[in-house]
Design an enzyme around this catalytic site. Structure first.
Site, mmCIF file in Angstrom:
data_model
loop_
_atom_site.group_PDB
_atom_site.id
_atom_site.type_symbol
_atom_site.label_atom_id
_atom_site.label_comp_id
_atom_site.label_asym_id
_atom_site.label_seq_id
_atom_site.Cartn_x
_atom_site.Cartn_y
_atom_site.Cartn_z
ATOM 1 N N GLY A 40 18.473 -2.218 -4.703
ATOM 2 C CA GLY A 40 17.302 -1.559 -4.117
ATOM 3 C C GLY A 40 16.017 -1.912 -4.830
ATOM 4 O O GLY A 40 15.167 -1.051 -5.086
ATOM 5 N N ALA A 41 15.840 -3.196 -5.127
ATOM 6 C CA ALA A 41 14.728 -3.621 -5.987
ATOM 7 C C ALA A 41 13.425 -3.882 -5.242
ATOM 8 O O ALA A 41 12.378 -4.035 -5.882
ATOM 9 C CB ALA A 41 15.127 -4.880 -6.747
ATOM 10 N N GLY A 94 9.637 0.927 -3.822
ATOM 11 C CA GLY A 94 9.686 2.196 -4.530
ATOM 12 C C GLY A 94 10.045 2.092 -5.999
ATOM 13 O O GLY A 94 9.548 1.240 -6.738
ATOM 14 N N ILE A 95 10.943 2.981 -6.430
ATOM 15 C CA ILE A 95 11.345 3.062 -7.827
ATOM 16 C C ILE A 95 11.981 1.744 -8.280
ATOM 17 O O ILE A 95 11.766 1.290 -9.400
ATOM 18 C CB ILE A 95 12.340 4.218 -8.038
ATOM 19 C CG1 ILE A 95 11.712 5.541 -7.639
ATOM 20 C CG2 ILE A 95 12.806 4.288 -9.484
ATOM 21 C CD1 ILE A 95 12.710 6.676 -7.500
ATOM 22 N N GLY A 96 12.794 1.143 -7.416
ATOM 23 C CA GLY A 96 13.478 -0.097 -7.783
ATOM 24 C C GLY A 96 12.511 -1.214 -8.112
ATOM 25 O O GLY A 96 12.698 -1.960 -9.083
ATOM 26 N N SER A 110 19.701 12.642 -8.232
ATOM 27 C CA SER A 110 18.563 13.451 -7.809
ATOM 28 C C SER A 110 18.873 14.925 -8.059
ATOM 29 O O SER A 110 20.043 15.336 -8.092
ATOM 30 C CB SER A 110 18.304 13.235 -6.313
ATOM 31 O OG SER A 110 17.434 14.229 -5.799
ATOM 32 N N TYR A 121 22.960 13.975 1.879
ATOM 33 C CA TYR A 121 22.239 13.389 0.748
ATOM 34 C C TYR A 121 22.546 14.142 -0.548
ATOM 35 O O TYR A 121 22.809 13.530 -1.594
ATOM 36 C CB TYR A 121 20.730 13.409 1.022
ATOM 37 C CG TYR A 121 19.918 12.727 -0.046
ATOM 38 C CD1 TYR A 121 19.915 11.343 -0.178
ATOM 39 C CD2 TYR A 121 19.140 13.476 -0.934
ATOM 40 C CE1 TYR A 121 19.169 10.717 -1.162
ATOM 41 C CE2 TYR A 121 18.393 12.853 -1.922
ATOM 42 C CZ TYR A 121 18.413 11.481 -2.037
ATOM 43 O OH TYR A 121 17.672 10.861 -3.022
#
Length: 279
Positions: free
Chosen positions: A10-11, A14-16, A138, A163
């Site tokens: 997930g790069a 966002g965070i990735g 999370s 989730y």
């Protein structure tokens, strides 16, 4: 001194993306596991330009497709001798129930099962590299209430329930790795990145969409959200905290369910069955 070899899922957003940039600056040899290779290649070039780090590569890996995960793992095993850090970062929430190519509920597939298989497939490299495995969970794990008779949400589906369950699975997975592979030199950590202003939740409707829109002004940046992941990937003295759950770079107590050994062992056994089902 050889570069630290780091794999991150997930790069490309966002965070990735923010995590990849920080680790690239620190000189890690980065392998970006991405669904979209064009975006992945563009990001690898961008990070190289920005940081001067020439050891950044993209590898196609769709976590919702177990064949794609296996193919990516085989490619990595053919190129690498060892892996020092594995960051299972990718995730998602899906407004309506969808199934993956393999027939799994998509939240379960992307947030848990794909990463479970990836980690299993890379285990020889992870052991050689005395690796840290970092699972982005999370605070939503606190609402997780899994039904082992309906892991795929066929009887009852809610986006937030699915989730929350998946984020609880991330913590169970982390604790199981620490227990099962600690004697082989592996450490594992789960974390809450914060409520990050990224593309998360795109496609939600109704009350959930309203809540996200109200919360958006109070959300943190992806760069701020990446701080705990980067800390766990780089801090020297964390081995005694293996299996822990972190928030704002500090260990915190997860939910009571997160410490249920019987439940996490059951999840591990079921996950092993599911990843071999399509062979």
């Amino acid at each position: 001194m050889a570069a630290i070899t780091t794999i991150i899922t997930g790069a490309t957003s966002g965070i990735g993306k923010a995590t990849s940039y920080e680790l690239a600056k620190k000189g890690h040899a980065l392998y970006l596991l991405v669904r979209d290779v064009v975006k992945g290649d563009e990001l690898a070039k961008q990070l190289s330009r920005q940081t001067g780090n020439r050891e950044i590569y993209s590898v196609k890996c769709d976590l919702s497709d177990l064949y794609s995960v296996r193919t990516a793992a085989e490619k990595l095993k053919s190129r690498l001798f060892a892996v020092n850090v594995l960051i299972n970062n990718a995730g998602g929430i899906f407004p309506q129930r969808r199934t993956s190519k393999d027939g799994f509920e998509m939240t379960f597939a992307v947030n848990h099962l794909g990463h479970f298989l990836l980690t299993q497939q890379l285990m020889p490299l992870l052991i050689k590299g005395q690796a840290r495995i970092i699972n982005v969970s999370s605070e939503a794990h606190r609402v997780g209430r899994p039904n082992f008779n309906d892991l795929q949400g066929k009887e009852s589906y809610s986006a937030w329930k699915a989730y929350g369950n998946a984020k609880l699975y991330n913590i169970w997975f982390t604790k199981s790795i620490a227990d099962k592979f600690g004697d082989k030199g592996l450490t594992a950590f789960a974390l809450h990145p914060g409520v990050v202003n990224s593309g998360f939740g795109t496609g939600l409707s109704g009350f959930s969409r309203l809540l996200l829109s109200l919360a958006r002004p109070f959300m943190i940046s992806p760069e701020k959200g990446a701080e705990t992941t980067v800390y766990l990937a780089t801090q020297a003295t964390l081995h005694t905290k293996s299996g822990g759950y972190f928030k704002k770079k500090k260990p915190v107590k997860p939910s009571a369910d997160a410490n249920n050994v019987a439940y996490r062992e059951k999840l591990w056994q079921l996950s092993e069955l599911l990843i071999t089902r399509d062979l």
